[in-house]
Design a protein around this motif. Structure first.
Motif, PDB file in Angstrom:
ATOM      1  N   THR A   6       0.851  -1.212  -0.070  1.00  9.64           N
ATOM      2  CA  THR A   6      -0.016   0.084   0.139  1.00  9.64           C
ATOM      3  C   THR A   6       0.881   1.274   0.107  1.00  9.64           C
ATOM      4  OG1 THR A   6      -1.653  -1.194   1.223  1.00  9.64           O
ATOM      5  CG2 THR A   6      -1.888   1.280   1.245  1.00  9.64           C
ATOM      6  N   ALA A   7       1.892   1.442   0.740  1.00  8.29           N
ATOM      7  CA  ALA A   7       2.719   2.373   0.873  1.00  8.29           C
ATOM      8  C   ALA A   7       3.748   2.670  -0.325  1.00  8.29           C
ATOM      9  CB  ALA A   7       3.768   2.311   2.294  1.00  8.29           C
ATOM     10  N   GLU A   8       4.017   1.601  -1.012  1.00  7.93           N
ATOM     11  CA  GLU A   8       4.832   1.353  -2.333  1.00  7.93           C
ATOM     12  C   GLU A   8       3.614   1.961  -3.517  1.00  7.93           C
ATOM     13  OE1 GLU A   8       7.812   1.615  -2.590  1.00  7.93           O
ATOM     14  OE2 GLU A   8       8.452   0.842  -0.590  1.00  7.93           O
ATOM     15  N   GLY A   9       2.610   2.250  -3.390  1.00  8.21           N
ATOM     16  CA  GLY A   9       1.577   2.862  -4.229  1.00  8.21           C
ATOM     17  C   GLY A   9       0.772   1.723  -5.058  1.00  8.21           C
ATOM     18  N   CYS A  10       0.786   0.725  -4.646  1.00  7.41           N
ATOM     19  CA  CYS A  10      -0.067  -0.386  -5.457  1.00  7.41           C
ATOM     20  C   CYS A  10      -1.445  -0.035  -5.437  1.00  7.41           C
ATOM     21  CB  CYS A  10       0.319  -1.903  -5.041  1.00  7.41           C
ATOM     22  SG  CYS A  10       2.008  -2.324  -5.427  1.00  7.41           S
ATOM     23  N   SER A  11      -2.368  -0.382  -6.343  1.00 10.95           N
ATOM     24  CA  SER A  11      -3.702   0.139  -6.516  1.00 10.95           C
ATOM     25  C   SER A  11      -4.555  -1.233  -5.981  1.00 10.95           C
ATOM     26  CB  SER A  11      -4.185   0.560  -7.520  1.00 10.95           C
ATOM     27  OG  SER A  11      -3.594  -0.304  -8.690  1.00 10.95           O
ATOM     28  N   GLU A  12      -4.130  -2.381  -6.208  1.00 11.11           N
ATOM     29  CA  GLU A  12      -4.944  -3.483  -5.664  1.00 11.11           C
ATOM     30  C   GLU A  12      -3.961  -4.593  -5.153  1.00 11.11           C
ATOM     31  OE1 GLU A  12      -7.151  -4.759  -9.315  1.00 11.11           O
ATOM     32  OE2 GLU A  12      -7.824  -2.759  -9.588  1.00 11.11           O
ATOM     33  N   GLY A  13      -4.423  -5.562  -4.502  1.00  8.30           N
ATOM     34  CA  GLY A  13      -3.935  -6.887  -3.973  1.00  8.30           C
ATOM     35  C   GLY A  13      -4.846  -8.151  -3.920  1.00  8.30           C
ATOM     36  N   GLN A  14      -3.783  -9.285  -3.842  1.00  4.92           N
ATOM     37  CA  GLN A  14      -4.251 -10.385  -4.153  1.00  4.92           C
ATOM     38  C   GLN A  14      -3.309 -11.271  -3.208  1.00  4.92           C
ATOM     39  OE1 GLN A  14      -4.320 -11.854  -7.976  1.00  4.92           O
ATOM     40  NE2 GLN A  14      -5.141 -13.898  -7.653  1.00  4.92           N
ATOM     41  N   GLY A  15      -3.785 -12.172  -2.529  1.00  2.75           N
ATOM     42  CA  GLY A  15      -3.155 -13.381  -1.931  1.00  2.75           C
ATOM     43  C   GLY A  15      -4.019 -13.860  -0.597  1.00  2.75           C
ATOM     44  N   TYR A  16      -3.287 -14.609   0.188  1.00  2.00           N
ATOM     45  CA  TYR A  16      -4.057 -15.339   1.442  1.00  2.00           C
ATOM     46  C   TYR A  16      -4.432 -14.224   2.477  1.00  2.00           C
ATOM     47  CZ  TYR A  16      -2.102 -19.338  -0.742  1.00  2.00           C
ATOM     48  OH  TYR A  16      -1.558 -20.411  -1.594  1.00  2.00           O
ATOM     49  N   PHE A  17      -3.863 -13.064   2.455  1.00  2.00           N
ATOM     50  CA  PHE A  17      -4.418 -12.060   3.422  1.00  2.00           C
ATOM     51  C   PHE A  17      -5.419 -11.722   3.168  1.00  2.00           C
ATOM     52  CE2 PHE A  17      -4.450  -7.557   4.695  1.00  2.00           C
ATOM     53  CZ  PHE A  17      -4.281  -7.748   6.073  1.00  2.00           C
ATOM     54  N   TYR A  18      -6.064 -11.494   2.040  1.00  4.41           N
ATOM     55  CA  TYR A  18      -7.498 -11.156   1.602  1.00  4.41           C
ATOM     56  C   TYR A  18      -8.513 -12.195   1.392  1.00  4.41           C
ATOM     57  CZ  TYR A  18      -4.275  -7.293   0.336  1.00  4.41           C
ATOM     58  OH  TYR A  18      -3.273  -6.457   0.291  1.00  4.41           O
ATOM     59  N   GLY A  19      -7.887 -13.411   1.019  1.00  6.65           N
ATOM     60  CA  GLY A  19      -8.718 -14.724   0.597  1.00  6.65           C
ATOM     61  C   GLY A  19      -8.019 -15.642  -0.306  1.00  6.65           C
ATOM     62  N   ALA A  20      -7.939 -17.023   0.158  1.00  7.99           N
ATOM     63  CA  ALA A  20      -7.487 -17.665  -0.682  1.00  7.99           C
ATOM     64  C   ALA A  20      -8.356 -18.107  -1.922  1.00  7.99           C
ATOM     65  CB  ALA A  20      -7.171 -19.284   0.214  1.00  7.99           C
ATOM     66  N   PRO A  21      -7.671 -18.882  -2.629  1.00  8.21           N
ATOM     67  CA  PRO A  21      -8.848 -19.506  -3.828  1.00  8.21           C
ATOM     68  C   PRO A  21      -9.786 -20.530  -3.112  1.00  8.21           C
ATOM     69  CG  PRO A  21      -6.539 -19.797  -4.704  1.00  8.21           C
ATOM     70  CD  PRO A  21      -6.516 -19.368  -2.964  1.00  8.21           C
ATOM     71  N   SER A  22     -11.014 -20.013  -3.487  1.00  2.00           N
ATOM     72  CA  SER A  22     -12.111 -20.953  -2.865  1.00  2.00           C
ATOM     73  C   SER A  22     -13.150 -21.403  -3.914  1.00  2.00           C
ATOM     74  CB  SER A  22     -12.541 -20.410  -1.939  1.00  2.00           C
ATOM     75  OG  SER A  22     -13.455 -19.281  -2.164  1.00  2.00           O
ATOM     76  N   ALA A  23     -13.665 -22.346  -3.804  1.00  2.95           N
ATOM     77  CA  ALA A  23     -14.914 -22.949  -4.762  1.00  2.95           C
ATOM     78  C   ALA A  23     -15.784 -21.768  -4.895  1.00  2.95           C
ATOM     79  CB  ALA A  23     -15.556 -24.071  -4.374  1.00  2.95           C
TER      80      ALA A  23
END
Ligand code: C2E
Ligand code: MG
Ligand code: MG
Ligand code: MG
Length: 277
Positions: A246-263
């Motif tokens: 976030t501090a580095e200026g990315c606009s979006e994020g993806q990963g287990y922190f937000y949610g793992a792949p799920s059915a």
């Protein structure tokens, strides 16, 4: 002695290659029948969130193969095999259609992102197929995002670029996946109709320990911003990594922190596939 050892190694190596070749033939046969029978292949969805709001703006489709003999097989294992034949087209088409159908049921109107192999793009069959699937499912083109991984093929084939522009004209969004791992030619980016670039998870993984990785993330984010592109950080697993990207200026994020792949991508809950990665 050394000679014998060397010989032994060569022999072992070639034997291994033969075994490997057989294994690949076996896998592609099984994969073909799984695709034809529409069995054993499952789509998982992983949220991609806007860092500012925490809202899921899209969900990435990740295919998983549940083979009765081998259990859950990772796409990292079978996609390279599928890419060696027409199987990759069958697979991508299957995933595209199922993903478009799934997106129609999402209440929040998030986009669906689908990975398409660069090998597939170079074959000039994708554009009419995407048009057909969008008509058939009646998903608005604007809700479909195609992710292409940065590879040498991407830059070498004019056809790939033509197809990507045709898709963009159709209203489909184009995303550059795994940025920073492959050809990484920033000068080339402007020739492609990308709306989004995804920074490869390896940078995020190492960013806490290695300041140069954080610097690369920041640099990509600011170039992206100046080019009017969305920049996604992949593989965010912790609060600290979230704060950093976030501090580095990315606009979006993806990963287990937000949610793992799920059915069920609506909730992004942890799922069976967790052990694959
Ligand atoms: P990708 O497109 O870069 O997808 C992201 C990968 O990172 C996925 O691996 C995902 O499960 C994993 N991942 C997500 N969050 C995290 C995290 O926080 N930490 C870590 N360590 N990993 C995370 P997956 O599902 O094994 O897929 C591997 C690759 O296979 C994908 O990389 C994509 O290139 C390819 N792939 C997956 N599904 C398809 C498909 O339907 N068609 C094609 N052509 N390729 C696919
Ligand atoms: Mg992807
Ligand atoms: Mg990626
Ligand atoms: Mg990847």
């Amino acid at each position: 002695e050394a000679k014998r050892a060397g010989k032994g190694r060569v022999c072992f190596f070639s034997e291994d290659l033969v075994t490997q070749a057989w294994e690949q033939v076996r896998i592609s046969k099984k994969l073909r029948s799984a695709l034809i029978n529409e069995e054993e292949l499952f789509l998982f969805f992983q949220p991609i969130v806007e860092l500012k709001t925490g809202r899921a703006v899209s969900r990435e489709t990740l295919v998983r193969w549940n083979n009765p003999l081998r259990g859950w097989v990772s796409p990292a294992e079978f996609i390279p095999i599928a890419e060696q034949s027409d199987l990759i087209e069958l697979l991508d088409d299957f995933v595209l259609e199922k993903a478009c159908l799934a997106a129609l049921s999402w209440q929040d109107g998030a986009r669906v992102a689908v990975n398409i192999s660069a090998r597939h793009l170079g074959r000039n069959t994708l554009v009419p197929k995407v048009a057909f699937i969008l008509r058939k499912t009646s998903l608005p083109p604007d809700r479909l995002e195609i992710e292409v991984t940065e590879t040498a093929e991407l830059h070498l084939l004019d056809r790939v670029m033509e197809d990507l522009h045709a898709l963009r004209r159709m209203g489909v969004h184009i995303t550059l996946d795994d940025f920073g791992t492959g050809f990484s030619s920033l000068s080339q980016i402007r020739f492609f109709p990308f709306g989004k670039i995804k920074i490869d998870s390896s940078f995020v993984r190492d960013a806490m320990e290695r300041p140069e990785c954080a610097a690369v993330i920041g640099a990509i984010a600011s170039i992206g911003q100046r080019l009017g592109l969305r920049v996604v950080a992949e593989g965010v697993e912790t609060q600290a990594q979230h704060d950093l990207v976030t501090a580095e200026g990315c606009s979006e994020g993806q990963g287990y922190f937000y949610g793992a792949p799920s059915a069920d991508g609506r909730y992004g809950a942890p799922c069976l596939s967790g052990g694959l990665d």
